[in-house]
Write an enzyme that holds these catalytic residues in place. Structure first.
Site, PDB file in Angstrom:
ATOM      1  N   LYS A  48       0.832  -1.200   0.000  1.00  0.00           N
ATOM      2  CA  LYS A  48       0.000   0.000   0.000  1.00  0.00           C
ATOM      3  C   LYS A  48       0.875   1.261   0.000  1.00  0.00           C
ATOM      4  CE  LYS A  48      -3.579   0.237   2.970  1.00  0.00           C
ATOM      5  NZ  LYS A  48      -4.909   0.566   2.422  1.00  0.00           N
ATOM      6  N   ARG A  57      -2.780   2.951   8.877  1.00  0.00           N
ATOM      7  CA  ARG A  57      -3.152   1.695   8.219  1.00  0.00           C
ATOM      8  C   ARG A  57      -1.955   0.755   8.092  1.00  0.00           C
ATOM      9  NH1 ARG A  57      -7.983   2.629   4.774  1.00  0.00           N
ATOM     10  NH2 ARG A  57      -8.309   4.880   4.705  1.00  0.00           N
ATOM     11  N   GLY A  96      -7.743  -7.085   4.853  1.00  0.00           N
ATOM     12  CA  GLY A  96      -8.533  -7.094   6.083  1.00  0.00           C
ATOM     13  C   GLY A  96      -7.947  -7.880   7.230  1.00  0.00           C
ATOM     14  N   ARG A 127      -3.294  -1.218  -6.432  1.00  0.00           N
ATOM     15  CA  ARG A 127      -2.460  -2.423  -6.356  1.00  0.00           C
ATOM     16  C   ARG A 127      -2.839  -3.328  -7.514  1.00  0.00           C
ATOM     17  NH1 ARG A 127      -5.355  -4.824  -0.897  1.00  0.00           N
ATOM     18  NH2 ARG A 127      -7.444  -4.979  -1.769  1.00  0.00           N
ATOM     19  N   HIS A 170     -15.147  -8.571   1.114  1.00  0.00           N
ATOM     20  CA  HIS A 170     -14.084  -9.437   1.633  1.00  0.00           C
ATOM     21  C   HIS A 170     -14.213 -10.865   1.113  1.00  0.00           C
ATOM     22  CE1 HIS A 170     -12.451 -12.236   4.668  1.00  0.00           C
ATOM     23  NE2 HIS A 170     -11.423 -11.422   4.566  1.00  0.00           N
ATOM     24  N   SER A 203      13.449 -42.717 -14.075  1.00  0.00           N
ATOM     25  CA  SER A 203      12.314 -41.898 -13.684  1.00  0.00           C
ATOM     26  C   SER A 203      12.378 -41.769 -12.173  1.00  0.00           C
ATOM     27  CB  SER A 203      11.012 -42.564 -14.119  1.00  0.00           C
ATOM     28  OG  SER A 203       9.929 -41.742 -13.759  1.00  0.00           O
ATOM     29  N   CYS A 261       8.215 -38.808 -11.865  1.00  0.00           N
ATOM     30  CA  CYS A 261       6.835 -39.259 -11.960  1.00  0.00           C
ATOM     31  C   CYS A 261       6.151 -39.280 -10.607  1.00  0.00           C
ATOM     32  CB  CYS A 261       6.757 -40.614 -12.646  1.00  0.00           C
ATOM     33  SG  CYS A 261       7.576 -41.917 -11.718  1.00  0.00           S
ATOM     34  N   TYR A 313      12.015 -34.569 -18.456  1.00  0.00           N
ATOM     35  CA  TYR A 313      10.573 -34.302 -18.408  1.00  0.00           C
ATOM     36  C   TYR A 313      10.032 -34.494 -17.005  1.00  0.00           C
ATOM     37  CZ  TYR A 313       9.952 -39.371 -18.224  1.00  0.00           C
ATOM     38  OH  TYR A 313      10.006 -40.668 -17.839  1.00  0.00           O
TER      39      TYR A 313
END
Lengths: 892, 892
Positions: free
Chosen positions: B29, B98, B107, B342, B458, B774, B842, B862
């Site tokens: 902010k 703030r 919040g 923002r 919110h 693998s 994997c 991969y």
């Protein structure tokens, strides 16, 4: 194995070309025959086919190219040297064809004697010896041996024919058969061969030789040879050499004989004449135990000249080899021939005594003495012996062939011994004599008892090599194989009855005998004191009780490397509190249970600190999963089902249900990888708090009365440095609280186990929070391999070892390539963070010689092992420092 | 955190000094307020206290040295700039205080408005505004907010006092209270403070400010902020900045207002005006959902000038930031002020559309577009949506605040949602409005339904961020919290009743609705095509069925990286044969069972090969322990106990006992580390033989009709190269046998899983027998950490994550330091032996963005993941290639 360019390759060596250093090429027997030839000793002439030829043969199942021609040339050479010719009608050359591996494998492979005989050459032999009976006896022996070994005819068929012939003639002994009978037997034997092997017995000596050489090559891979190699850790890819040697005969008459002798007593190590011989016999008769031979001393009277020469040669050989020699000799018509020399197998006690004595005699130096002893045999000397005060019922007395005491059930064959042994039963293998075929039974038995054979018989040699008690030639023992019993006088011993044998005294004792601790010899102490000077690696012990701690200190432990606290939790008077603690529903309940455990644990630690008198003590906080302390869930469920069926009171059912649900909550799919070790310390911090408090209170109490304990607190099963960071902080705060309250200062350090692969590869970070590492190689092996030891050893490890997928059981011998690599990585990373970080091993590997050497190589600070293995570790650690030498491995 | 030399240190920054790049110091902010100030936009003046000050405060619980003085100087500066003075009797300066963290946490932390009011300055405010009612309303709001946030007085006490006052005056709305009433409330509020907080309400504005700053600092560590950070992966050590800014008032009358707007539609990504405002209100009124606001479009008519300026500023900001902006503004007496900008949170669909559109608009390039999307949100788009053909019973319609469909049980509070969610139940959190305190319930719920609040409330913001369906402002839904029901007209919905919400349409539907596959948007396809050009890493899928294989290909999978064969064994029609196979007592029985399984497995593979049309398919031979296919031992034992009690027929009892003994023989202490994987293949070779045969026969059949399959046979759980060597030979011989019989040529390779630490550290040797590796990172994580996943996640991992012993669950995010290191070691060793060795992953990690990036970094070939995660992996793999950028992490 790559096939070489065989044209340029040399596969055969005359005895004159070889020497003792060429063992791996020529095998032990051949290399030593060559060496003796070089020394000018009387060795019958011959040549050697190398182990390489055997290995080539193993691949292609045929002679490597060029071997045929080489053998032919060697034969011609041999004929020239001896003036005899193979198969000759007038003066035939007869040869023996013997196996000879790099490491001695007594009797495991095949041999053919008297090769060269046929219907022609037997006439030549008669011409030379003027002894038709001898010539035909040799001939029938040859057919019998060749038929069995080369042509695979069952030997019992020949035996039956002999028995039949004796029956027909109404005689009892082989020696009573006449030349004519034997001549007849030769014919019968040939028929047996023809019937069984479906070929005519080969009359051409060249063909006989080729077939015999192949048979010896193949015997490298016969089942008993494989079993023996496996039991003795001999690699399968070495191959055997083949020795082709002119025959000499110990069975030509009463001026002939054959014998076996050792330059020192292989059972005690004493420097004295030791050996046996048989008059008018061939070598196999002594070794097989078929006839019980005469002590060598008697030879002095019977053949003084040959005896004198023998004694002189034995001295020469021992001096030359700088080690006790095991020799074989034959006397042919008064003339002595040397047929073998080798470093003799010996008991552990003898090995120690010989090594220490030879240092005194300046034959070898201390380093050589250290290198001479296989560390794994040391624990033989530490094992219990018969209690001299026990009342014993001695049944019989035989030859004390291999020392040590063993108790077990009597069994009469090797298969049965193996079967019972594999179930964990202790057995005494009881045989008339043992043969190489019994090897699996010998391995499975606690001890060996034979009614025949001498101190150098097969059973004795093998048993000594394995450190098993053995009594030989116990002739009072009358074995009835059919009835599975033996009798000693009027006493009947059935299969399964328990006997005890004492291989040091030769006593066979009825029933079980109480055993006591061994006496440690001065040789033992002396050799280990040399080892202590040599070694770099520290040696500690794993001990959970003051008794173990004291025992280990006697054996030379320099501290405790692992004191497990869980065994203390298992004691009968404690388990109830431990269960309360685990199943507590409130913090209050839990802390009450812990309060009851605290003084008990404190007492345990006091005893241990006292026993160690200021030496370092590494205490591992609670490690195993909690459910190990709880009753079994399946049992509880069955109990519940039964309560319900009995319509038991509702409160009982509810109680059981509650217990089941609590126990179920603790059950894990893979407890080895579950809530244990430091994970317990993090989720149940009050347990570790109690333990740390107990440790420090005990330390304070002991310090106030005597030596200040050196406390090392060890956090188990760390995978991430944050675990150790957290628990280190918490431990320090409890320690400091105790020290503040007691107003004392006690030195303490906090370290961790490295027993998970993640800990190993992140050891640099873990070292920031550790004063020391101790490698828990048991668990590290489990997680590195992904093997649960319980499951692996029951389900697939035996097959893995059988099929050579793994060379060794990694739970016994530290796996250098995998687990060892992680240990090395962790050591390097740990020392990168803390250059002086203390590194130890506390798995079972800390007491295994090859693993100890690996630990030395990696650069660890110490190993820790069970008390009885401490001497072994001291010796192995010293051997690790011997330059280059394959120490401890040479006596295979 | 090290304490710096605070004398030289600067903790505060005027808006003019900062900029958007200083986010980590000034918070989001503050940095953006500074940036807007620099752009010349109308921002009320102020200054920022840095996050570093907050972190210093967190350590010592007091202001770092020098902060007091700095704040004082800044205040004086601010008074000079504004011409107002804090607490002034005539023209008082009022400020807001703030929070402002680096990553937006809407919040979650605290804010104080109207600071500077006391009995004196309220008079000055009257003087300035000539509005006594406004002044006292501001004053009572200040006491209320400060009392609650700073002094921790329960807000309900203030609310009650207001209600009482309204009752006394017979009015219903706050706005009906007069200046006099409010003046009275100020007095009452001060008494409440005095009673509750035990102090006089602080009248000194300097003291008010200091206390407020501390309260904001402390709110960084309030429970809801911690929960939010954990759910969103935000580190705990960042701290919040504090923004002190001159107050402007949207609640001074009908020429005032406040609003929130997005430069594009954050739900769909469409380039259109999107936002809401309230006339005569303060900002909190919009965000909290307390009043349902007006669409922003209406502002054009009500305040055309301010509207025009707003639109212009929004354009400027989007162009400046090159991203969709989420802004807050206030209009005070016609004058527009910017209070925040923002990068706006958005749904996955919107994120894609915005990124793709901005590339077309040339605002950003393709790489930037790729970097914009958090890969983990992609699967939102792939999740099922309502079947348009389903008959649905629409109860009500609200605002479509976050798209997606969710079905679950209605619950009315966050605690209940969390409780049920933790049991695996699906719930729809239904609230009047949500507040930051409900965050744990939002996390646990499948979807959110509120009866109040708008598209920027919110609930809407948080739900969009999490990709959860959300409907807001559904006013037809009348909630009765006490009764735990809601009504829509005459329909009564009780807690636990099932509803379905469609966040894309805003429909609330009674009961469960069938879902169908999503439609993949062209934006999605376009962005992923850019990613495909960018990435180096291949992306395959884990698929065991033709359906999964087809689905994965739709999502862009380039092959199957893991086809598990055990699921095929579990099918109902097969398990009986599988059990026969396992429990077979003879080879014949076993081979009969296998013969029945062969055609079934062949059929499975045919389907998969067909679906993959010539793309590579890696098939893993049977992996899990056999007892997974058997009945449970405890159950069997209880059944046996019952049979006995029932006195069942003896044969039934015997049968059960026999089964128990067979099953018991299979039970393992740690099945994860037991007889499974290649160990099965070695001890039960006939199983793998059958599987290999089925694979190759299927491949031949498919090849004869269409594309030739690319077969990759994978041997699991190898720890030693000899295992692979043996099984490779055996596999080849079966394969070649099939190909010979079928007279076909099919390309095939044989590789292995690297899933044990030993395999990783000996990968050079293993590579000699492997065509590919693998990495099975699930099992590798288990053995590297020594964590059994089942046990760890149930017993101690939650605590480890809670206590930050581990930053992430290593079964979700690949552990770089430990497991990742082993993967790297193995890759290096494997490629040392075979430079072109194909390396894949994997485990589940293959579909987790950070893990995919790590795989790219290590240099794997991969990754393979479940079909729905394939797009995610494609994107993550591309992001891994973006230079330097912390791609995908910026939208936290």
């Amino acid at each position: 194995m790559k096939k070489r360019d065989s044209k340029k390759y040399k596969y055969t060596y005359a005895f004159e070309e070889g020497g003792a250093k060429m063992k791996s090429l020529l095998g032990g027997k051949g290399a030593n025959l060559a060496e003796m030839t070089g020394l000018g000793l009387p060795v019958p002439q011959g040549f050697i086919i190398s182990t390489e030829a055997c290995n080539e043969y193993s691949i292609g199942k045929k002679f490597p190219k060029g071997l045929d021609q080489e053998v032919e040339l060697r034969l011609v050479e041999l004929e020239k040297k001896t003036g005899k010719k193979l198969g000759d009608l007038k003066d035939p050359l007869l040869v023996s064809v013997r196996s000879g591996a790099v490491f001695s494998m007594p009797g495991m492979m095949d041999t053919v004697l008297n090769l060269g005989l046929n219907d022609d050459s037997v006439e030549g032999l008669i011409l030379q010896t003027s002894d038709e009976r001898f010539a035909y006896d040799s001939y029938r022996r040859f057919i019998q041996m060749f038929g069995n070994v080369v042509l695979k005819v069952e030997s019992s068929k020949f035996e039956k024919a002999i028995s039949k012939k004796k029956e027909e003639n109404g005689v009892k002994l082989d020696t009573e058969l006449t030349a004519e009978d034997l001549k007849d037997l030769v014919k019968i034997f040939k028929k047996i061969v023809k019937n069984d092997a479906k070929i005519d017995f080969p009359v051409n000596p060249r063909a006989q030789l080729e077939l015999s050489i192949k048979a010896v090559f193949e015997s490298w891979n016969n089942p008993r040879a494989k079993v023996y190699r496996k039991a003795n850790g001999i690699p399968d890819n070495l191959g055997t050499a083949v020795n082709i040697q002119t025959m000499v005969f110990g069975n030509k008459g009463s001026d002939c004989g054959t014998g076996v002798a050792f330059t020192r007593n292989p059972s005690t190590g004493k420097k004295e004449l030791y050996g046996e011989y048989l008059l008018n016999a061939q070598g196999e008769d002594v070794v097989s135990g078929a006839r019980t031979p005469q002590p060598i001393k008697k030879l002095e009277k019977e053949m003084p000249k040959a005896f004198k020469q023998l004694i002189s040669i034995m001295k020469t050989l021992e001096k030359h080899y700088k080690d006790m020699q095991d020799i074989e000799f034959t006397i042919e018509q008064g003339k002595l021939y040397m047929l073998q020399t080798r470093n003799g197998k010996r008991t552990a006690a003898a090995a120690l005594k010989i090594a220490v004595d030879m240092v005194s005699e300046r034959l070898i130096n201390q380093d050589e003495a250290i290198g001479r002893i296989d560390p794994s045999v040391l624990d033989q000397l530490l094992h219990p012996r018969l209690d001299p005060n026990a009342k014993i019922n001695v049944l019989a007395k035989g030859l004390p062939a291999s020392p040590g005491a063993a108790t077990g059930k009597v069994v009469f064959d090797a298969d049965k011994a193996e079967e019972m042994g594999s179930k964990g039963e202790k057995v005494i293998l009881t045989r008339w004599e043992t043969t190489p075929d019994d090897i699996h039974g010998v391995i499975a038995a606690q001890g060996i008892l034979t009614s025949h054979g001498g101190m150098t018989s097969h059973a004795a040699v093998v048993a000594r090599g394995m450190g098993k008690p053995c009594i030989c030639g116990c002739e009072e023992v009358k074995i009835d194989l059919e009835g599975k019993v033996f009798r000693v006088g009027n006493t009947l011993i059935k299969e399964g009855d328990i006997v005890t044998i004492d291989g040091a005294s030769g006593q066979v004792i009825l029933g079980e005998v109480p055993l006591i601790s061994p006496i440690i010899s001065s040789d033992f102490k002396k050799l280990l004191s040399w080892a202590d000077k040599k070694r770099r690696l520290g040696v500690r012990t794993n001990a959970d009780t003051p008794e173990d701690a004291r025992k280990a200190r006697e054996f030379g432990a320099e501290g405790i490397g692992l004191c497990r606290t869980e065994h203390m939790f298992m004691a009968e008077d404690r388990i109830v509190h431990v269960r309360h603690m685990i199943l507590a529903e409130t913090d209050k309940e839990r802390s009450e249970a812990l309060d009851k455990l605290l003084p008990m644990q404190r007492g345990d630690f006091e005893g241990i600190f006292q026993a160690m008198e200021g030496l370092p003590v590494t205490i591992r906080l609670l490690d195993p999963p909690l459910h190990e302390f709880l009753p079994n869930l399946s049992d509880l469920k069955v109990e519940l089902a039964e309560l319900k069926h009995k319509k038991a009171a509702q409160y009982k059912i509810s109680e059981k249900e509650k217990l089941i649900s609590k126990v179920r909550a603790q059950v894990e799919a893979n407890p080895m990888l579950g809530l244990r070790g430091c994970r317990l310390g993090i989720t149940h911090p009050e347990i570790y708090d109690m333990q740390v408090r107990a440790i420090m209170e005990a330390a304070c109490k002991v310090a106030s009365k005597g030596k200040i304990p050196k406390v090392e607190i060890m956090i188990p099963l760390v995978s991430h440095f944050n675990e150790l960071k957290l628990l280190r902080e918490r431990t320090i705060s409890v320690v400091e609280d105790v020290l503040l309250k007691k107003k004392m200062k006690i030195p303490y350090t906090i370290g961790t186990m490295i027993e998970l692969p993640r800990a190993a590869v992140t050891a640099d970070k873990i070292a920031e929070y550790a004063d020391f590492f101790s490698f828990g190689t048991n668990d590290l092996t489990q997680t590195t391999f992904g093997f649960s030891r319980d499951d692996a050893e029951g389900k697939f490890l035996p097959k893995y070892l059988e099929d050579k997928i793994l060379e060794d059981n990694p739970f016994e011998v530290l796996d250098e390539d995998g687990v060892g690599k992680l240990v090395a990585i962790a050591s390097e990373l740990g020392r990168k963070t803390k250059p002086n970080l203390k590194l130890g091993v506390c798995g079972e590997h800390g007491g295994e010689p090859r693993s100890v050497k690996l630990c030395d190589k990696i650069g660890l600070t110490y190993v820790s092992c069970s008390p009885y293995r401490v001497p072994l570790a001291r010796l192995a650690a010293a051997q690790a420092r011997l330059d280059g030498a394959e120490a401890g491995a040479r006596e295979k």
